[in-house]
Design an enzyme around this catalytic site. Structure first.
Site, mmCIF file in Angstrom:
data_model
loop_
_atom_site.group_PDB
_atom_site.id
_atom_site.type_symbol
_atom_site.label_atom_id
_atom_site.label_comp_id
_atom_site.label_asym_id
_atom_site.label_seq_id
_atom_site.Cartn_x
_atom_site.Cartn_y
_atom_site.Cartn_z
ATOM 1 N N SER A 1 3.554 8.192 -2.479
ATOM 2 C CA SER A 1 3.875 7.015 -3.295
ATOM 3 C C SER A 1 4.826 7.349 -4.445
ATOM 4 O O SER A 1 4.930 8.495 -4.885
ATOM 5 C CB SER A 1 2.594 6.412 -3.867
HETATM 6 N N1 SAH Z 1 -1.821 8.534 -1.869
HETATM 7 C C1 SAH Z 1 -0.930 9.083 -0.897
HETATM 8 C C2 SAH Z 1 -0.180 7.979 -0.201
HETATM 9 C C3 SAH Z 1 -0.234 8.182 1.252
HETATM 10 S S1 SAH Z 1 0.384 6.869 2.250
HETATM 11 C C4 SAH Z 1 0.007 10.086 -1.543
HETATM 12 O O1 SAH Z 1 0.036 10.171 -2.784
HETATM 13 O O2 SAH Z 1 0.676 10.823 -0.840
HETATM 14 C C5 SAH Z 1 -1.118 6.179 2.852
HETATM 15 C C6 SAH Z 1 -1.979 7.043 3.720
HETATM 16 O O3 SAH Z 1 -3.058 6.244 4.189
HETATM 17 C C7 SAH Z 1 -1.298 7.598 4.983
HETATM 18 O O4 SAH Z 1 -1.377 8.979 4.979
HETATM 19 C C8 SAH Z 1 -2.088 6.983 6.126
HETATM 20 O O5 SAH Z 1 -2.232 7.845 7.243
HETATM 21 C C9 SAH Z 1 -3.422 6.708 5.460
HETATM 22 N N2 SAH Z 1 -4.247 5.694 6.120
HETATM 23 C C10 SAH Z 1 -3.880 4.514 6.654
HETATM 24 N N3 SAH Z 1 -4.946 3.858 7.146
HETATM 25 C C11 SAH Z 1 -6.030 4.655 6.936
HETATM 26 C C12 SAH Z 1 -7.418 4.542 7.222
HETATM 27 N N4 SAH Z 1 -7.936 3.474 7.820
HETATM 28 N N5 SAH Z 1 -8.234 5.545 6.838
HETATM 29 C C13 SAH Z 1 -7.751 6.643 6.212
HETATM 30 N N6 SAH Z 1 -6.441 6.815 5.918
HETATM 31 C C14 SAH Z 1 -5.585 5.829 6.268
#
Ligand code: SAH
Length: 198
Positions: free
Chosen positions: A49
């Site tokens: 993000s």
């Molecule tokens: N907070 C993270 C942002 C990652 S993007 C950072 O700072 O890097 C969002 C993430 O949510 C992705 O890695 C995706 O694989 C995960 N995601 C999406 N749906 C999900 C679910 N149902 N359970 C767990 N993770 C999930």
């Protein structure tokens, strides 16, 4: 400085962000851009993000030192690492094994020992470890997942992006009062990858 200028004045949040090296959470090809205020691609077609959004979400979550915090969507682990500097224990769930393994390596290298990780579908929360005083979701659901609300303590706060399409996503702060009544506040428009169920 950019974050300070954008209106974030909470010194705990600012110093947690300053103390987490974002360059360690991005792919090597993007090291030069690690401190740009943009989201960047990570493995499995996901994104780390944008720092301003991480800052606002962290601030809105109002984490206190002795809390149990649940994060859905570990991704790179950047947001997790910041939260781990602000509170007692962070539980984080990711549905891509590869991303989770990379994040776990980073936590170990940075000696962040108060993070508990889980591989799987976070849209169902983490029943065995619930309830949580704070819940943060870093992927967008169509609506507020009822199961997560159930796993929030009375007096708890949840911050999450919600929207049927990327263009309509809004960041919400959801507060559950001591009587279990829920109020929501619209914080800003955002763009997150979708929360994938199952
Ligand atoms: N907070 C993270 C942002 C990652 S993007 C950072 O700072 O890097 C969002 C993430 O949510 C992705 O890695 C995706 O694989 C995960 N995601 C999406 N749906 C999900 C679910 N149902 N359970 C767990 N993770 C999930």
């Amino acid at each position: 400085m950019q974050l300070r200028n954008s209106g974030i004045s909470d010194t705990h949040v600012l110093s947690a962000i300053e103390n987490v090296p974002r360059e360690r959470f991005v792919e090597e090809t993007f090291t030069e851009h690690a401190w740009d205020d943009t989201a960047l691609p990570i493995a499995c077609s996901q994104t780390i993000s944008q720092p301003t959004v991480v800052a606002w979400m962290t601030w809105a979550l109002a984490v206190e030192p002795r809390m149990r915090v649940l994060e859905i969507g570990t991704g790179s682990g950047y947001q997790t690492a910041i939260l781990s500097r602000l509170t007692r224990r962070v539980y984080t769930i990711e549905r891509h094994r590869e991303l989770l393994a990379q994040a776990e390596t980073r936590f170990k290298e940075l000696k962040l020992n108060n993070i508990v990780t889980k591989y799987g579908d976070g849209s169902k929360g983490w029943k065995e470890a619930a309830p949580f005083e704070r819940i943060i979701v870093t992927a967008a659901a169509g609506e507020i997942p009822a199961i997560l609300l159930e796993q929030l303590t009375p007096g708890g706060v949840m911050v999450l992006p919600v929207g049927k399409s990327v263009a309509e996503q809004i960041l919400l702060k959801v507060c559950k009062d001591e009587a279990g009544q829920v109020t929501t506040q619209h914080l800003m428009n955002v763009r997150f990858v979708p929360l994938v169920e199952g």
